[in-house]
Design an enzyme around this catalytic site. Sequence first.
Site, PDB file in Angstrom:
ATOM      1  N   ASP A  46       0.782  -1.248   0.000  1.00  0.00           N
ATOM      2  CA  ASP A  46       0.000   0.000   0.000  1.00  0.00           C
ATOM      3  C   ASP A  46       0.815   1.301   0.000  1.00  0.00           C
ATOM      4  OD1 ASP A  46      -1.901  -1.981   0.256  1.00  0.00           O
ATOM      5  OD2 ASP A  46      -2.814  -1.211   2.089  1.00  0.00           O
ATOM      6  N   LYS A 144      -6.918  -5.175  -2.910  1.00  0.00           N
ATOM      7  CA  LYS A 144      -7.683  -5.743  -1.785  1.00  0.00           C
ATOM      8  C   LYS A 144      -8.611  -4.690  -1.201  1.00  0.00           C
ATOM      9  CE  LYS A 144      -3.941  -4.433   1.288  1.00  0.00           C
ATOM     10  NZ  LYS A 144      -4.685  -3.387   2.018  1.00  0.00           N
ATOM     11  N   CYS A 189      -2.054  -2.716   7.643  1.00  0.00           N
ATOM     12  CA  CYS A 189      -1.917  -3.635   6.511  1.00  0.00           C
ATOM     13  C   CYS A 189      -0.607  -4.419   6.507  1.00  0.00           C
ATOM     14  CB  CYS A 189      -2.147  -2.879   5.210  1.00  0.00           C
ATOM     15  SG  CYS A 189      -3.880  -2.345   5.095  1.00  0.00           S
TER      16      CYS A 189
HETATM   17  C1  VGL Z   1      -4.684   0.693   5.794  1.00  0.00           C
HETATM   18  C2  VGL Z   1      -6.243   1.612   7.176  1.00  0.00           C
HETATM   19  C3  VGL Z   1      -7.204   1.479   6.223  1.00  0.00           C
HETATM   20  C4  VGL Z   1      -3.266   0.277   5.582  1.00  0.00           C
HETATM   21  C5  VGL Z   1      -5.647   0.531   4.827  1.00  0.00           C
HETATM   22  O1  VGL Z   1      -2.814   0.210   4.416  1.00  0.00           O
HETATM   23  O2  VGL Z   1      -2.560   0.038   6.591  1.00  0.00           O
HETATM   24  N1  VGL Z   1      -5.001   1.219   6.973  1.00  0.00           N
HETATM   25  N2  VGL Z   1      -6.905   0.942   5.044  1.00  0.00           N
END
Ligand code: VGL
Length: 241
Positions: A46, A144, A189
Amino acid sequence: MHPATRRTLLKTLSGAGLVAAAGLAGRVAFAAGIKPDARSALIVVDVQNCFVTGGTLPVKGGEEVVPVINKLAAAFENIVITQDWHTKGHASFASTHAGKKPFEVKKLAYGNQVLWPDHCVQGTDDAALHKDLALPTAQVIVRKGYHQEVDSYSAFTEADGKTPTGLGGYLKQRGIKKVFVTGLATDFCVAWTAMDARKAGLEVYVIEDATRAIDLNGSLAAAWKQMAAKGVKRIQSTDLA
Ligand code: VGL
Ligand code: ZN
């Protein structure tokens, strides 16, 4: 020199030698143990505009992982990228739930869900990978969190605890045994991905300086503790140098 003194001295010297040799062997073995090989993969979690300065859910210093990850990439034959990839009005967004504000918690069908600001909506610039992320050799991008009613911190299994993303099968078919997890955010994540990688039977390292955390109510310390309990190893990018 009296023979007895000489014997003692020799014993002492060989003893010291043994200790030194063992120390060296230990270090070499450790370094060899974490060296990425053909059955290792770098997982880059991410590293998207949403999670860096100027994004919709900025992680403090999020952009600082980019040069660290770019450098690490040279040591890996296998690289997996993930993208948080939500629908509009996703169940993990506070705005979806009347009267709820970001960072509050709501009980959803599969359990407690932290509610976030709207972020990483499919196809938006906010959801794009950071422009300076330079991973031309990466082989797969796993998206995802695209099921409207279910979040997915983990790149392996959605938050319902059962719906697979396919990453586990992909790594297995490609013969990957060891993964090195990096990216954003350490305590969400990255941690969930690392712990699910253990569940998938992989040897798992999190490269701490290639991650940054959200740290919501002590979530960072809790995540490291949970990861350690599951056998996730915490290392620094310099350990691979
Ligand atoms: C994430 C919160 C919401 C992350 C993703 O990538 O850690 N955190 N969505
Ligand atoms: Zn998300």
